[in-house]
Motif scaffolding. Structure first.
Motif, PDB file in Angstrom:
ATOM      1  N   PHE A  52       0.775  -1.202   0.025  1.00 37.79           N
ATOM      2  CA  PHE A  52      -0.049   0.162  -0.010  1.00 37.79           C
ATOM      3  C   PHE A  52       0.788   1.269   0.087  1.00 37.79           C
ATOM      4  CE2 PHE A  52      -3.215   2.683   2.091  1.00 37.79           C
ATOM      5  CZ  PHE A  52      -4.190   2.808   0.963  1.00 37.79           C
ATOM      6  N   PHE A  53       1.927   1.331   0.962  1.00 38.34           N
ATOM      7  CA  PHE A  53       2.773   2.371   0.867  1.00 38.34           C
ATOM      8  C   PHE A  53       3.517   2.428  -0.434  1.00 38.34           C
ATOM      9  CE2 PHE A  53       2.116   2.485   5.601  1.00 38.34           C
ATOM     10  CZ  PHE A  53       2.246   4.057   5.635  1.00 38.34           C
ATOM     11  N   SER A  54       3.956   1.224  -1.035  1.00 36.36           N
ATOM     12  CA  SER A  54       4.668   1.515  -2.387  1.00 36.36           C
ATOM     13  C   SER A  54       3.649   1.854  -3.449  1.00 36.36           C
ATOM     14  CB  SER A  54       5.023   0.077  -2.928  1.00 36.36           C
ATOM     15  OG  SER A  54       5.942  -0.385  -2.051  1.00 36.36           O
ATOM     16  N   ALA A  55       2.374   1.612  -3.560  1.00 42.57           N
ATOM     17  CA  ALA A  55       1.455   2.289  -4.214  1.00 42.57           C
ATOM     18  C   ALA A  55       1.245   3.720  -4.104  1.00 42.57           C
ATOM     19  CB  ALA A  55      -0.031   1.453  -3.986  1.00 42.57           C
ATOM     20  N   ILE A  56       1.116   4.394  -2.730  1.00 44.06           N
ATOM     21  CA  ILE A  56       1.129   5.792  -2.757  1.00 44.06           C
ATOM     22  C   ILE A  56       2.303   6.427  -3.182  1.00 44.06           C
ATOM     23  CG2 ILE A  56       1.256   7.407  -0.654  1.00 44.06           C
ATOM     24  CD1 ILE A  56      -0.385   5.405   0.839  1.00 44.06           C
ATOM     25  N   LYS A  57       3.334   5.762  -2.825  1.00 47.16           N
ATOM     26  CA  LYS A  57       4.688   6.409  -3.674  1.00 47.16           C
ATOM     27  C   LYS A  57       4.456   6.584  -5.037  1.00 47.16           C
ATOM     28  CE  LYS A  57       9.716   6.381  -3.191  1.00 47.16           C
ATOM     29  NZ  LYS A  57      11.032   5.560  -2.718  1.00 47.16           N
ATOM     30  N   ALA A  58       4.074   5.304  -5.689  1.00 46.76           N
ATOM     31  CA  ALA A  58       3.976   5.114  -7.234  1.00 46.76           C
ATOM     32  C   ALA A  58       3.034   6.413  -7.731  1.00 46.76           C
ATOM     33  CB  ALA A  58       3.213   3.965  -7.472  1.00 46.76           C
ATOM     34  N   SER A  59       2.029   6.609  -6.855  1.00 40.94           N
ATOM     35  CA  SER A  59       1.092   7.682  -7.220  1.00 40.94           C
ATOM     36  C   SER A  59       1.736   9.117  -7.092  1.00 40.94           C
ATOM     37  CB  SER A  59      -0.212   7.679  -6.418  1.00 40.94           C
ATOM     38  OG  SER A  59       0.026   8.527  -5.174  1.00 40.94           O
ATOM     39  N   GLY A  60       2.530   9.173  -6.664  1.00 37.56           N
ATOM     40  CA  GLY A  60       3.411  10.726  -6.512  1.00 37.56           C
ATOM     41  C   GLY A  60       2.990  11.474  -5.076  1.00 37.56           C
ATOM     42  N   ALA A  61       2.208  10.548  -4.262  1.00 39.71           N
ATOM     43  CA  ALA A  61       1.668  11.179  -2.963  1.00 39.71           C
ATOM     44  C   ALA A  61       2.693  10.969  -1.949  1.00 39.71           C
ATOM     45  CB  ALA A  61       0.150  10.779  -2.745  1.00 39.71           C
ATOM     46  N   HIS A  62       2.658  11.653  -0.940  1.00 39.30           N
ATOM     47  CA  HIS A  62       3.796  11.590  -0.036  1.00 39.30           C
ATOM     48  C   HIS A  62       2.829  11.143   1.587  1.00 39.30           C
ATOM     49  CE1 HIS A  62       5.186  14.354  -3.034  1.00 39.30           C
ATOM     50  NE2 HIS A  62       6.240  13.711  -2.821  1.00 39.30           N
ATOM     51  N   ALA A  63       3.242  10.108   2.149  1.00 37.74           N
ATOM     52  CA  ALA A  63       2.596   9.766   3.443  1.00 37.74           C
ATOM     53  C   ALA A  63       3.171  10.468   4.600  1.00 37.74           C
ATOM     54  CB  ALA A  63       2.747   8.179   3.830  1.00 37.74           C
ATOM     55  N   ASP A 110      -1.218  10.594  -9.502  1.00 38.09           N
ATOM     56  CA  ASP A 110      -1.725  10.048 -10.687  1.00 38.09           C
ATOM     57  C   ASP A 110      -2.146   8.532 -10.076  1.00 38.09           C
ATOM     58  OD1 ASP A 110      -2.769   8.408 -12.678  1.00 38.09           O
ATOM     59  OD2 ASP A 110      -0.806   9.118 -13.942  1.00 38.09           O
ATOM     60  N   ALA A 111      -3.345   8.371  -9.902  1.00 42.21           N
ATOM     61  CA  ALA A 111      -4.151   6.962  -9.277  1.00 42.21           C
ATOM     62  C   ALA A 111      -3.726   5.851 -10.036  1.00 42.21           C
ATOM     63  CB  ALA A 111      -5.612   7.390  -8.972  1.00 42.21           C
ATOM     64  N   LYS A 112      -3.612   5.934 -11.407  1.00 47.53           N
ATOM     65  CA  LYS A 112      -3.541   4.718 -12.120  1.00 47.53           C
ATOM     66  C   LYS A 112      -1.942   4.025 -11.760  1.00 47.53           C
ATOM     67  CE  LYS A 112      -5.772   6.281 -16.179  1.00 47.53           C
ATOM     68  NZ  LYS A 112      -5.731   6.993 -17.592  1.00 47.53           N
ATOM     69  N   PRO A 113      -0.960   4.540 -11.602  1.00 46.56           N
ATOM     70  CA  PRO A 113       0.223   3.709 -10.899  1.00 46.56           C
ATOM     71  C   PRO A 113       0.053   3.263  -9.511  1.00 46.56           C
ATOM     72  CG  PRO A 113       1.000   5.858 -11.700  1.00 46.56           C
ATOM     73  CD  PRO A 113      -0.717   5.808 -12.022  1.00 46.56           C
ATOM     74  N   PHE A 114      -0.894   3.827  -8.886  1.00 53.98           N
ATOM     75  CA  PHE A 114      -1.244   3.424  -7.467  1.00 53.98           C
ATOM     76  C   PHE A 114      -2.184   2.383  -7.576  1.00 53.98           C
ATOM     77  CE2 PHE A 114      -4.914   3.646  -4.442  1.00 53.98           C
ATOM     78  CZ  PHE A 114      -3.891   3.689  -3.304  1.00 53.98           C
ATOM     79  N   HIS A 115      -3.163   2.069  -8.627  1.00 58.59           N
ATOM     80  CA  HIS A 115      -3.978   1.060  -8.882  1.00 58.59           C
ATOM     81  C   HIS A 115      -3.333  -0.046  -9.405  1.00 58.59           C
ATOM     82  CE1 HIS A 115      -7.544  -0.820 -10.401  1.00 58.59           C
ATOM     83  NE2 HIS A 115      -7.222  -0.725 -11.401  1.00 58.59           N
ATOM     84  N   HIS A 116      -2.283  -0.010 -10.385  1.00 54.18           N
ATOM     85  CA  HIS A 116      -1.581  -0.883 -10.734  1.00 54.18           C
ATOM     86  C   HIS A 116      -0.539  -1.362  -9.947  1.00 54.18           C
ATOM     87  CE1 HIS A 116      -2.887  -0.523 -15.005  1.00 54.18           C
ATOM     88  NE2 HIS A 116      -2.808   0.710 -14.742  1.00 54.18           N
ATOM     89  N   ALA A 117      -0.070  -0.877  -9.173  1.00 50.52           N
ATOM     90  CA  ALA A 117       0.885  -1.186  -8.129  1.00 50.52           C
ATOM     91  C   ALA A 117       0.012  -2.172  -7.075  1.00 50.52           C
ATOM     92  CB  ALA A 117       1.362  -0.291  -7.013  1.00 50.52           C
ATOM     93  N   LEU A 118      -1.342  -2.094  -6.661  1.00 51.06           N
ATOM     94  CA  LEU A 118      -1.927  -2.553  -5.723  1.00 51.06           C
ATOM     95  C   LEU A 118      -2.573  -4.137  -6.895  1.00 51.06           C
ATOM     96  CD1 LEU A 118      -4.175  -0.311  -3.771  1.00 51.06           C
ATOM     97  CD2 LEU A 118      -2.169  -1.887  -2.985  1.00 51.06           C
ATOM     98  N   ILE A 119      -2.640  -4.056  -8.159  1.00 52.03           N
ATOM     99  CA  ILE A 119      -2.934  -5.032  -8.664  1.00 52.03           C
ATOM    100  C   ILE A 119      -1.826  -6.042  -8.711  1.00 52.03           C
ATOM    101  CG2 ILE A 119      -3.272  -5.885 -11.126  1.00 52.03           C
ATOM    102  CD1 ILE A 119      -5.247  -3.596 -11.514  1.00 52.03           C
TER     103      ILE A 119
END
Length: 135
Positions: A52-63, A110-119
């Motif tokens: 989940f944290f990897s997906a967040i990072k892939a989206s460009g967001a910052h935890a 961008d939610a797409k890389p987030f989504h693909h990382a979780l897939i």
């Protein structure tokens, strides 16, 4: 005449300031569902949190911080506070599924890389992603 000029300038400034605010005040709420996920991926909450944290990072967001809860039936929920807003994941291993959302303000994520990382991690047989533009 001065009064009219003042009103015109004030109205023009207010309208322009409002347009700038509307351009800045926007966000995207992305909602995803993952069905028929691999059960080990749902039950291994440490790996799920890491993915989940990897997906967040892939989206460009910052935890910034997070909180999580483990349920007796094996379900798991995590809420991550982001600089851009928040992300949540709710697993339902009894259904081999989970719900995920990502809300980000602005337009830098961008939610797409987030989504693909979780897939990639969950390996669902079926998934969907819906986005709602806000602002």
């Amino acid at each position: 005449m001065k009064k009219f000029l003042f009103i015109f300038l004030f109205a023009t400034f207010a309208l322009h300031a409002n347009e700038e605010t509307l351009v800045k005040f926007k966000g995207r709420h992305s909602l995803a569902s993952y069905h028929e996920c691999e059960l080990p991926a749902l039950y291994d909450t440490q790996s799920l949190r890491s993915a989940f944290f990897s997906a967040i990072k892939a989206s460009g967001a910052h935890a910034i911080s997070y909180t999580e809860h483990y349920f007796d039936d094996g379900a798991y929920t995590i809420l991550v506070l982001l600089e851009e807003s928040h992300a949540t994941l709710h697993s339902h291993p009894e259904c081999k599924a989970c719900f995920v959302d990502l809300f980000t303000a602005g337009n830098t994520c961008d939610a797409k890389p987030f989504h693909h990382a979780l897939i990639d991690y969950l390996r669902p047989a079926l998934s969907n992603l819906n986005s709602i533009e806000r602002g």
